[in-house]
Design a protein around this motif. Structure first.
Motif, PDB file in Angstrom:
ATOM      1  N   UNK A 107       0.772  -1.221  -0.095  1.00 53.62           N
ATOM      2  CA  UNK A 107      -0.082   0.109   0.048  1.00 53.62           C
ATOM      3  C   UNK A 107       0.754   1.323   0.046  1.00 53.62           C
ATOM      4  N   UNK A 108       2.003   1.217  -0.571  1.00 51.26           N
ATOM      5  CA  UNK A 108       2.906   2.359  -0.630  1.00 51.26           C
ATOM      6  C   UNK A 108       3.120   2.768  -2.078  1.00 51.26           C
ATOM      7  N   UNK A 109       3.661   4.076  -2.039  1.00 49.63           N
ATOM      8  CA  UNK A 109       4.006   4.501  -3.319  1.00 49.63           C
ATOM      9  C   UNK A 109       5.341   4.084  -4.099  1.00 49.63           C
ATOM     10  N   UNK A 110       5.390   3.828  -5.059  1.00 50.34           N
ATOM     11  CA  UNK A 110       6.700   3.352  -5.805  1.00 50.34           C
ATOM     12  C   UNK A 110       7.989   4.491  -5.436  1.00 50.34           C
ATOM     13  N   UNK A 111       8.820   4.035  -4.872  1.00 55.70           N
ATOM     14  CA  UNK A 111      10.058   5.202  -4.786  1.00 55.70           C
ATOM     15  C   UNK A 111      10.473   5.673  -6.097  1.00 55.70           C
ATOM     16  N   UNK A 112      11.310   6.464  -6.042  1.00 48.40           N
ATOM     17  CA  UNK A 112      12.005   6.932  -7.417  1.00 48.40           C
ATOM     18  C   UNK A 112      13.082   5.962  -7.760  1.00 48.40           C
ATOM     19  N   UNK A 113      13.465   6.041  -9.033  1.00 46.64           N
ATOM     20  CA  UNK A 113      14.390   5.093  -9.475  1.00 46.64           C
ATOM     21  C   UNK A 113      15.817   4.900  -8.669  1.00 46.64           C
ATOM     22  N   UNK A 114      16.054   6.191  -8.134  1.00 43.23           N
ATOM     23  CA  UNK A 114      17.473   6.220  -7.415  1.00 43.23           C
ATOM     24  C   UNK A 114      17.092   5.298  -6.132  1.00 43.23           C
ATOM     25  N   UNK A 115      16.022   5.503  -5.872  1.00 46.11           N
ATOM     26  CA  UNK A 115      15.718   4.844  -4.204  1.00 46.11           C
ATOM     27  C   UNK A 115      15.793   3.274  -4.577  1.00 46.11           C
ATOM     28  N   UNK A 116      15.072   3.024  -5.565  1.00 51.49           N
ATOM     29  CA  UNK A 116      15.243   1.519  -5.764  1.00 51.49           C
ATOM     30  C   UNK A 116      16.641   0.688  -6.229  1.00 51.49           C
ATOM     31  N   UNK A 117      17.218   1.672  -7.092  1.00 53.79           N
ATOM     32  CA  UNK A 117      18.988   1.303  -7.057  1.00 53.79           C
ATOM     33  C   UNK A 117      19.563   1.201  -5.839  1.00 53.79           C
ATOM     34  N   UNK A 118      19.330   2.055  -4.957  1.00 56.61           N
ATOM     35  CA  UNK A 118      19.906   2.126  -3.635  1.00 56.61           C
ATOM     36  C   UNK A 118      19.553   0.992  -2.787  1.00 56.61           C
ATOM     37  N   UNK A 119      18.373   0.591  -2.682  1.00 57.97           N
ATOM     38  CA  UNK A 119      17.972  -0.522  -2.081  1.00 57.97           C
ATOM     39  C   UNK A 119      18.168  -1.813  -2.564  1.00 57.97           C
ATOM     40  N   UNK A 120      18.576  -2.093  -3.817  1.00 59.86           N
ATOM     41  CA  UNK A 120      19.011  -3.306  -4.457  1.00 59.86           C
ATOM     42  C   UNK A 120      20.580  -3.394  -4.219  1.00 59.86           C
TER      43      UNK A 120
END
Length: 207
Positions: free
Chosen positions: A157-170
């Motif tokens: 139920x959360x908004x998808x983060x920006x591309x940079x945050x997804x890359x950081x998580x990964x």
């Protein structure tokens, strides 16, 4: 309920849904009407108490529950005939009534429960990888950004983060142990990422 097939259980839940406002029925159906599936997403069927040579070969001589590792010589509740995955009665009930089988929405209380049961987090991680077309891993950054993260954040139920945050998580979870990072996440690494997201979701519930 223990003796009913998985579709029979779903049928018992549907009459109650007819009495609810039609506007929210679709949401409730996604969360409440779930069927037992193995970690790869295959439908499971009531298992035989008799072990055949064929079933032993399919399960690579395993005779334990895929969740709790309980010996299933006298209690093989459900089985996946495709990949040889088995569930005991207790784990089947937990998967059904706590909604662990579903890859639908994950409420914060459910996230809190999952954090107490690492074996079910491992199951969830396998389900998400299989649904993204990467059963058993590895998970690439492209698939994480373009498919799996979209679904996982939606389920939370959360908004998808920006591309940079997804890359950081990964990259945070792709550490190989020698100071470098891999271009892929193993199943264990993705499970750690999933655990982190469930913990954050559970924490937000208390704020």
């Amino acid at each position: 309920l223990g003796s009913l097939g998985t579709r029979g259980r779903g049928a018992m839940l549907r009459p109650g849904l007819r009495k609810i406002d039609p506007g929210i029925q679709s949401i409730l159906k996604r969360k409440a009407v779930v069927y037992a599936t193995c970690a790869q997403g295959h439908s499971m069927q009531p298992g035989s108490r008799q072990w055949s040579i064929a079933s032993l070969l399919r399960s690579k001589l395993s005779n334990s529950c895929g969740i709790c590792s309980k010996d299933l010589v006298s209690d093989r509740k459900l089985e996946c005939t495709v990949c040889g995955f088995y569930l005991c009665s207790a784990c089947d009930r937990k998967g059904l009534f706590r909604g662990y089988y579903s890859l639908g929405s994950i409420a914060a209380p459910t996230a809190r429960q999952l954090l107490q049961e690492p074996s079910w987090i491992a199951y969830k991680a396998q389900r998400y990888l299989a649904a993204a077309g990467k059963p058993g891993g590895p998970l690439s950054l492209d698939v994480w950004q373009g498919k799996l993260a979209v679904r996982l954040y939606g389920d939370l139920g959360q908004d998808l983060p920006c591309k940079e945050e997804l890359v950081r998580q990964f990259r945070q979870h792709s550490d190989t142990g020698d100071g470098s990072t891999s271009l892929n996440l193993t199943e264990d690494q993705f499970r750690a990422l999933l655990s982190e997201m469930l913990a954050a979701h559970s924490f937000m519930y208390h704020l």
